[in-house]
Structure formats: C-alpha cells, structure tokens
Write an enzyme that holds these catalytic residues in place. Structure first.
Site, mmCIF file in Angstrom:
data_model
loop_
_atom_site.group_PDB
_atom_site.id
_atom_site.type_symbol
_atom_site.label_atom_id
_atom_site.label_comp_id
_atom_site.label_asym_id
_atom_site.label_seq_id
_atom_site.Cartn_x
_atom_site.Cartn_y
_atom_site.Cartn_z
ATOM 1 N N CYS A 124 37.789 9.396 50.049
ATOM 2 C CA CYS A 124 38.734 8.788 50.990
ATOM 3 C C CYS A 124 38.878 9.665 52.224
ATOM 4 O O CYS A 124 39.563 10.700 52.187
ATOM 5 C CB CYS A 124 40.087 8.587 50.308
ATOM 6 S SG CYS A 124 41.347 7.909 51.408
ATOM 7 N N CYS B 143 42.454 9.940 53.576
ATOM 8 C CA CYS B 143 43.338 10.735 52.717
ATOM 9 C C CYS B 143 43.109 12.231 52.923
ATOM 10 O O CYS B 143 44.062 13.015 52.978
ATOM 11 C CB CYS B 143 43.097 10.411 51.239
ATOM 12 S SG CYS B 143 43.231 8.685 50.794
ATOM 13 N N ASP B 144 41.845 12.629 53.031
ATOM 14 C CA ASP B 144 41.506 14.052 52.995
ATOM 15 C C ASP B 144 40.901 14.604 54.278
ATOM 16 O O ASP B 144 40.664 15.806 54.377
ATOM 17 C CB ASP B 144 40.516 14.296 51.843
ATOM 18 C CG ASP B 144 41.092 13.891 50.496
ATOM 19 O OD1 ASP B 144 42.314 14.044 50.317
ATOM 20 O OD2 ASP B 144 40.332 13.411 49.640
#
Length: 309
Positions: free
Chosen positions: A135, A138-139
């Site tokens: 992701c 997300c990261d």
C-alpha cells in the site's frame, strides 16, 4: 446490532459495492446491516480517483469517507467486524462473527472484493513491513527522499509509482512484460516524470537486506547488474477474489475464483447475491463505478426477492 434480530439483508463488505447497495437498500425500505472491517474497502488506499463521473479529483480515502457518510445518512448500520462462517438453513442464513456472536438474515449480499496478491519472491515474507509494502498511500510517507521500487504494470502500479514520485528520490517501476497495461492516461504521466524509471521484461527473484530491505536481485541484468539498491519495494501485482464465503455456500465460480452472477447480480444459490470486484460481472471491468452499479442492481433485485418471499 441485535443478536436475536432477523435482518432482511446482511451485506458483507463496506466498499463501493456494499455501501452503494446499502444506500439503495435503505431507499427500498430493506432492514439491513453492513459488515466490513475496512471502511470504504481497498479503494480507501488508492492515491487518486479521477475517473468517477462528477468528481474530478479525490483521494481514495476521502472518496471512501463520502461513501460511508452517504450510507449512514440513510440510516445504515455498519459493523466493523469479521465474519468467520456462514451457514444456510431452509429459510435463512446464519453468520458467525468474531467473538462467537451469530446473526440471522433472509438475504445475503457478498461484496467482499479482492485481496492483494503476493509476489512470491524469496525474502518477501521476511521483509513484509520492513521495506516490503502492499500500500503506497499507507507507507509511502516513510520513504521520503529514498529510493523505492514498484512491481507491476497495472493502473494500481502506475498510480503507486506516480504517488511515490512525489515523496521519494527515485522510483523504479519493474514490470515482467514489455509494455505497461495501465490506462494510457497513467502511462503518459509516467513518461513525463523524470523521477520514474521503468524496467521492462524483468522480475524480482529475491529481496535482500539486514533487518530491512537494502536491495533486490533481478532475473536479468539491468545496467550491467542483477542487483538494484532500494530502500523499499511496493508490490502491485494484482489481486485475487475473497472466496472463503463462496466456498462455504458452494457458489458457482469461474476459473479465476470469481463468483458467477446473473444480470440481476444474483448468485447460483437462492437468497445470495454478489457485487463488485468479487464477481465475473460488468465484463470483468473492475472499477469503482462498475462496483457501485452492481451494488445498486443487487439491492433492487433483493428488494423484489423479499417482496415475493
């Protein structure tokens, strides 16, 4: 949620298909419950949505929040838990949840979507969460001014590469074929971005590091070396349908495991419908707009079913 209550409909999945079905179910007056552990579904992790009619540019997170708010506006009850098992009786379905609670429903809509596919390279599991991610939104923040690689050639891979190019120092886009399969719009944007370097006809054999990712080994030399130094690897190699419930219920699926549906989104077992990326519907054109349309169609069909039964 009322454990002894019998719902007219339970929707499993809180993505575009499930939440659209909820909106229409509310408007049809269907007493229903939405169960989903990820509000908005996987689309909530998408960097940018710019092909949904009437909404020119929106992040996946913001779009998913709008969906949740819209469903709740009409009174939707959304339960953020996991369903462990589904049993079928003569007249209804029983769902067993985390913690052992059980719910009853007359009709069931599966909108569980897909789960991200693993690459299968040596070292992938070892470095998951330590440089290997599935992701970008997300990261990606953790790779500011670092060197990263994105693996894949789809829209999601292209979108991840473009998103990371705004954060990282350098982005390698590694794809096993000689041409990206993303929409031309994304391909054009990648071609104009100096921070993205595409490596075609190449696979990752192994992910290497000490405690965290340091480099990856390729299956053929690139610029005279089979090793590529990177700080992070984002895997975007497609997804597989979440088929556990389809197997529990003995639903007909295609060769890829996607649930076979009729024109009204009904599945092969009476009382069960499926919508969104988990189905073989919409000519397998898995987009937010097709997931939403399948959810709406399913809700209408379920309304007719409940009236007749």
């Amino acid at each position: 949620m009322e454990e002894n209550k019998i719902y007219d409909l339970i929707i499993i999945g809180a993505g575009p298909a499930g939440l659209t079905a909820s909106i229409y179910a509310s408007r049809f007056g269907i007493k229903h419950l939405v169960i989903g552990s990820l509000m908005g579904g996987l689309i909530s992790e998408t960097h940018l949505i710019d092909n949904y009619p009437g909404i020119e540019d929106v992040s996946g997170f913001d779009f998913s929040q709008k969906l949740v708010h819209h469903a709740k506006k009409y009174g939707a009850e959304i339960l953020p838990v996991m369903v462990r098992k589904i049993n079928k009786s003569d007249t209804q379905f029983e769902l067993e949840l985390d913690g052992g609670k059980k719910l009853q429903t007359k009709a069931l809509l599966l909108a569980t979507g897909t789960k991200r596919r693993k690459l299968g390279a040596k070292g992938e599991e070892e470095f998951s969460g330590k440089g290997v991610s599935y992701c970008a939104t997300c990261d990606g923040f953790f790779y500011k001014n670092k060197i990263v690689a994105v693996v894949g050639g789809s829209d999601s891979a292209a979108g991840a590469a473009l998103y990371l190019a705004d954060i990282a120092q350098k982005v390698y886009l590694i794809y096993r074929k000689d041409k990206l399969r993303a929409e031309q719009h994304w391909i054009d944007l990648i071609g104009k971005n100096d921070k993205i370097e595409v490596i075609f006809n190449t696979n990752i054999k192994e992910i290497l590091g000490v405690g965290k990712v340091k480099k990856t080994k390729l299956d053929k030399p690139y610029k005279n070396s089979e090793e590529l130094e990177v700080d992070g690897i984002f895997i975007e190699v497609g997804s597989d349908p979440t088929v556990d419930f389809a197997e529990d219920l003995g639903l007909a699926v295609d060769e890829g495991g996607f649930i076979k549906v009729n024109k009204d989104s009904s599945a092969s077992l009476p009382g069960v419908w499926a919508a969104g990326d988990i189905t073989d519907g919409s000519d397998k054109f898995r987009q937010v707009i097709t997931a939403a349309s399948e959810g709406a169609i399913a809700a209408r069909s379920i309304s007719n079913y409940l009236k007749n039964n």
